[in-house]
Design a protein around this motif. Structure first.
Motif, PDB file in Angstrom:
ATOM      1  N   ILE A 166       0.877  -1.166   0.000  1.00  0.00           N
ATOM      2  CA  ILE A 166       0.000   0.000   0.000  1.00  0.00           C
ATOM      3  C   ILE A 166       0.917   1.219   0.000  1.00  0.00           C
ATOM      4  O   ILE A 166       1.688   1.421   0.943  1.00  0.00           O
ATOM      5  CB  ILE A 166      -0.907   0.028   1.251  1.00  0.00           C
ATOM      6  N   THR A 167       0.862   2.032  -1.040  1.00  0.00           N
ATOM      7  CA  THR A 167       1.856   3.092  -1.163  1.00  0.00           C
ATOM      8  C   THR A 167       1.333   4.274  -1.971  1.00  0.00           C
ATOM      9  O   THR A 167       0.347   4.150  -2.713  1.00  0.00           O
ATOM     10  CB  THR A 167       3.146   2.546  -1.834  1.00  0.00           C
ATOM     11  N   HIS A 168       1.992   5.406  -1.810  1.00  0.00           N
ATOM     12  CA  HIS A 168       1.757   6.545  -2.694  1.00  0.00           C
ATOM     13  C   HIS A 168       3.056   6.928  -3.393  1.00  0.00           C
ATOM     14  O   HIS A 168       3.136   7.950  -4.063  1.00  0.00           O
ATOM     15  CB  HIS A 168       1.220   7.745  -1.901  1.00  0.00           C
ATOM     16  N   ASP A 169       4.080   6.099  -3.225  1.00  0.00           N
ATOM     17  CA  ASP A 169       5.415   6.389  -3.747  1.00  0.00           C
ATOM     18  C   ASP A 169       5.599   5.701  -5.099  1.00  0.00           C
ATOM     19  O   ASP A 169       5.705   4.473  -5.181  1.00  0.00           O
ATOM     20  CB  ASP A 169       6.472   5.889  -2.755  1.00  0.00           C
ATOM     21  N   MET A 170       5.659   6.476  -6.166  1.00  0.00           N
ATOM     22  CA  MET A 170       5.750   5.903  -7.498  1.00  0.00           C
ATOM     23  C   MET A 170       7.107   5.273  -7.771  1.00  0.00           C
ATOM     24  O   MET A 170       7.215   4.381  -8.615  1.00  0.00           O
ATOM     25  CB  MET A 170       5.444   6.961  -8.550  1.00  0.00           C
ATOM     26  N   ASP A 171       8.155   5.702  -7.091  1.00  0.00           N
ATOM     27  CA  ASP A 171       9.455   5.055  -7.268  1.00  0.00           C
ATOM     28  C   ASP A 171       9.392   3.608  -6.789  1.00  0.00           C
ATOM     29  O   ASP A 171      10.019   2.721  -7.373  1.00  0.00           O
ATOM     30  CB  ASP A 171      10.547   5.817  -6.516  1.00  0.00           C
ATOM     31  N   GLU A 172       8.631   3.359  -5.735  1.00  0.00           N
ATOM     32  CA  GLU A 172       8.426   1.994  -5.280  1.00  0.00           C
ATOM     33  C   GLU A 172       7.504   1.238  -6.234  1.00  0.00           C
ATOM     34  O   GLU A 172       7.756   0.082  -6.589  1.00  0.00           O
ATOM     35  CB  GLU A 172       7.815   1.980  -3.875  1.00  0.00           C
ATOM     36  N   ALA A 173       6.435   1.897  -6.673  1.00  0.00           N
ATOM     37  CA  ALA A 173       5.440   1.232  -7.522  1.00  0.00           C
ATOM     38  C   ALA A 173       6.043   0.734  -8.831  1.00  0.00           C
ATOM     39  O   ALA A 173       5.578  -0.258  -9.396  1.00  0.00           O
ATOM     40  CB  ALA A 173       4.287   2.183  -7.804  1.00  0.00           C
ATOM     41  N   LEU A 174       7.079   1.389  -9.320  1.00  0.00           N
ATOM     42  CA  LEU A 174       7.723   0.964 -10.562  1.00  0.00           C
ATOM     43  C   LEU A 174       8.323  -0.437 -10.446  1.00  0.00           C
ATOM     44  O   LEU A 174       8.538  -1.112 -11.459  1.00  0.00           O
ATOM     45  CB  LEU A 174       8.826   1.949 -10.960  1.00  0.00           C
ATOM     46  N   LEU A 175       8.604  -0.893  -9.226  1.00  0.00           N
ATOM     47  CA  LEU A 175       9.209  -2.209  -9.020  1.00  0.00           C
ATOM     48  C   LEU A 175       8.173  -3.331  -9.055  1.00  0.00           C
ATOM     49  O   LEU A 175       8.532  -4.506  -9.166  1.00  0.00           O
ATOM     50  CB  LEU A 175       9.934  -2.246  -7.666  1.00  0.00           C
ATOM     51  N   ALA A 176       6.886  -2.986  -8.959  1.00  0.00           N
ATOM     52  CA  ALA A 176       5.830  -3.993  -8.836  1.00  0.00           C
ATOM     53  C   ALA A 176       5.496  -4.632 -10.184  1.00  0.00           C
ATOM     54  O   ALA A 176       5.738  -4.068 -11.249  1.00  0.00           O
ATOM     55  CB  ALA A 176       4.586  -3.361  -8.224  1.00  0.00           C
TER      56      ALA A 176
ATOM     57  N   SER B 148       4.399  11.601 -10.289  1.00  0.00           N
ATOM     58  CA  SER B 148       5.315  10.890 -11.185  1.00  0.00           C
ATOM     59  C   SER B 148       6.584  10.492 -10.449  1.00  0.00           C
ATOM     60  O   SER B 148       7.036  11.204  -9.553  1.00  0.00           O
ATOM     61  CB  SER B 148       5.680  11.783 -12.377  1.00  0.00           C
ATOM     62  N   PRO B 149       7.197   9.355 -10.821  1.00  0.00           N
ATOM     63  CA  PRO B 149       8.451   8.936 -10.180  1.00  0.00           C
ATOM     64  C   PRO B 149       9.591   9.869 -10.536  1.00  0.00           C
ATOM     65  O   PRO B 149       9.558  10.593 -11.538  1.00  0.00           O
ATOM     66  CB  PRO B 149       8.689   7.534 -10.748  1.00  0.00           C
TER      67      PRO B 149
ATOM     68  N   ASN C   4      13.875  12.405 -24.266  1.00  0.00           N
ATOM     69  CA  ASN C   4      12.445  12.087 -24.247  1.00  0.00           C
ATOM     70  C   ASN C   4      12.021  11.663 -22.840  1.00  0.00           C
ATOM     71  O   ASN C   4      12.726  10.865 -22.207  1.00  0.00           O
ATOM     72  CB  ASN C   4      12.133  10.953 -25.229  1.00  0.00           C
ATOM     73  N   PRO C   5      10.907  12.187 -22.348  1.00  0.00           N
ATOM     74  CA  PRO C   5      10.441  11.772 -21.022  1.00  0.00           C
ATOM     75  C   PRO C   5      10.275  10.263 -20.942  1.00  0.00           C
ATOM     76  O   PRO C   5       9.730   9.633 -21.849  1.00  0.00           O
ATOM     77  CB  PRO C   5       9.083  12.485 -20.894  1.00  0.00           C
ATOM     78  N   THR C   6      10.783   9.659 -19.875  1.00  0.00           N
ATOM     79  CA  THR C   6      10.745   8.204 -19.748  1.00  0.00           C
ATOM     80  C   THR C   6      10.638   7.791 -18.289  1.00  0.00           C
ATOM     81  O   THR C   6      11.050   8.520 -17.388  1.00  0.00           O
ATOM     82  CB  THR C   6      12.004   7.563 -20.372  1.00  0.00           C
ATOM     83  N   TYR C   7      10.068   6.594 -18.072  1.00  0.00           N
ATOM     84  CA  TYR C   7      10.019   5.999 -16.741  1.00  0.00           C
ATOM     85  C   TYR C   7      11.108   4.958 -16.569  1.00  0.00           C
ATOM     86  O   TYR C   7      11.241   4.363 -15.504  1.00  0.00           O
ATOM     87  CB  TYR C   7       8.657   5.330 -16.518  1.00  0.00           C
ATOM     88  N   ASP C   8      11.877   4.717 -17.629  1.00  0.00           N
ATOM     89  CA  ASP C   8      12.902   3.673 -17.640  1.00  0.00           C
ATOM     90  C   ASP C   8      14.269   4.278 -17.350  1.00  0.00           C
ATOM     91  O   ASP C   8      14.806   5.053 -18.146  1.00  0.00           O
ATOM     92  CB  ASP C   8      12.910   2.982 -18.999  1.00  0.00           C
ATOM     93  N   GLU C   9      14.849   3.926 -16.191  1.00  0.00           N
ATOM     94  CA  GLU C   9      16.140   4.494 -15.791  1.00  0.00           C
ATOM     95  C   GLU C   9      17.238   4.158 -16.796  1.00  0.00           C
ATOM     96  O   GLU C   9      18.063   5.015 -17.133  1.00  0.00           O
ATOM     97  CB  GLU C   9      16.519   3.967 -14.408  1.00  0.00           C
TER      98      GLU C   9
END
Length: 267
Positions: free
Chosen positions: A193-203, A237-238, A251-256
């Protein structure tokens, strides 16, 4: 497998449902992040799932066993929960005592108990702190002990209820790594249960709550690319995405990895 059927919950004296007619399925061995703004129903959901609250209506079925008064002892063997404030979980006078507490209640023999305590203290990086008093630990260390205490009982399902919200960036990063490693090494079902998108990216999967209802289910990238859901659920956003937006020519990305690759191409 966890099956949620027509689940609703209303707090005593409330005029509306905190959860309203939820239908969900969570597969075994998955790492699922539950997202939503304050009051969306996500923490209420965790309390129902861990049998702390009793549903107003509907069913929660875990491994074909419905949560009810008769089945509570069996259900609670299957589920462990780590709370937002680890101070609320501490029982023992030392770290070792605290990890051992649940095992003592299960009447595990001393030799086996000692081995289990050492195993999970080592896994969360607390093996050198067994003699310390929990109240003298840092926030991140306290959460590590709380996680070890839960792991020691070997539940199939572990719920993490906003466990990084009180930690500094270093503490959050350490806890993310423990959860990520746990997901890779075991077949346990992890629900954060979270509001942290940096954590959510791991799910593996995100489930988004808003107004007591499930408004979206999908992979992290599917959810994060849906601006309507992002706005509805007030999801931030993360960091990697915010950083990519700030760098001209990227380019904006969610991939490190993609961000690093694009930065390396800049001249």
């Amino acid at each position: 497998m966890i099956e949620i059927k027509k689940l609703s919950y209303k707090y005593p004296g409330a005029t509306r449902f905190a959860l309203d007619n939820i239908d969900l399925t969570i597969e075994d061995g998955k790492y699922v992040a539950i997202l939503g703004h304050n009051g969306s129903g996500k923490s209420t959901f965790s309390k129902l799932l861990s049998a702390i609250y009793k549903a107003s209506s509907g069913k929660i079925i875990i491994d074909n066993i419905e949560i009810n008064a008769e089945n509570l002892p069996e259900i609670r063997k299957k589920i462990g929960i780590v709370f937002q404030n680890p101070d609320n979980q501490f029982i023992g006078a030392t770290v070792e005592d605290d990890i051992a507490f649940g095992l003592e209640n299960k009447k595990i023999n001393f030799t086996e108990m000692h081995d289990i305590v050492l195993k999970y203290a080592r896994e969360v990086g607390m093996i050198d702190h067994l003699d310390r008093e929990p109240q003298n630990l840092s926030g991140g260390q306290k959460q590590r002990v709380a996680i070890a205490s839960t792991l020691a009982l070997d539940p199939q399902i572990i719920i993490f209820d906003e466990i990084t919200s009180m930690l500094d960036p270093k503490g959050r990063s350490d806890i993310y790594k423990i959860i990520h490693d746990l997901h890779k090494k075991t077949n346990k079902t992890l629900i954060s249960i979270t509001h942290d998108m940096d954590e959510a990216l791991l799910a593996d999967k995100l489930i988004v709550f808003s107004g007591g209802k499930v408004v979206a289910i999908g992979t992290p990238l599917e959810i994060l690319k849906n601006k309507e859901i992002i706005e509805l659920a007030k999801i931030d956003s993360p960091f990697v995405y915010k950083l990519s937006e700030m760098i001209e020519g990227v380019n904006p990305t969610y991939d490190e990895s993609q961000l690093i690759e694009e930065i390396c191409k800049l001249k």
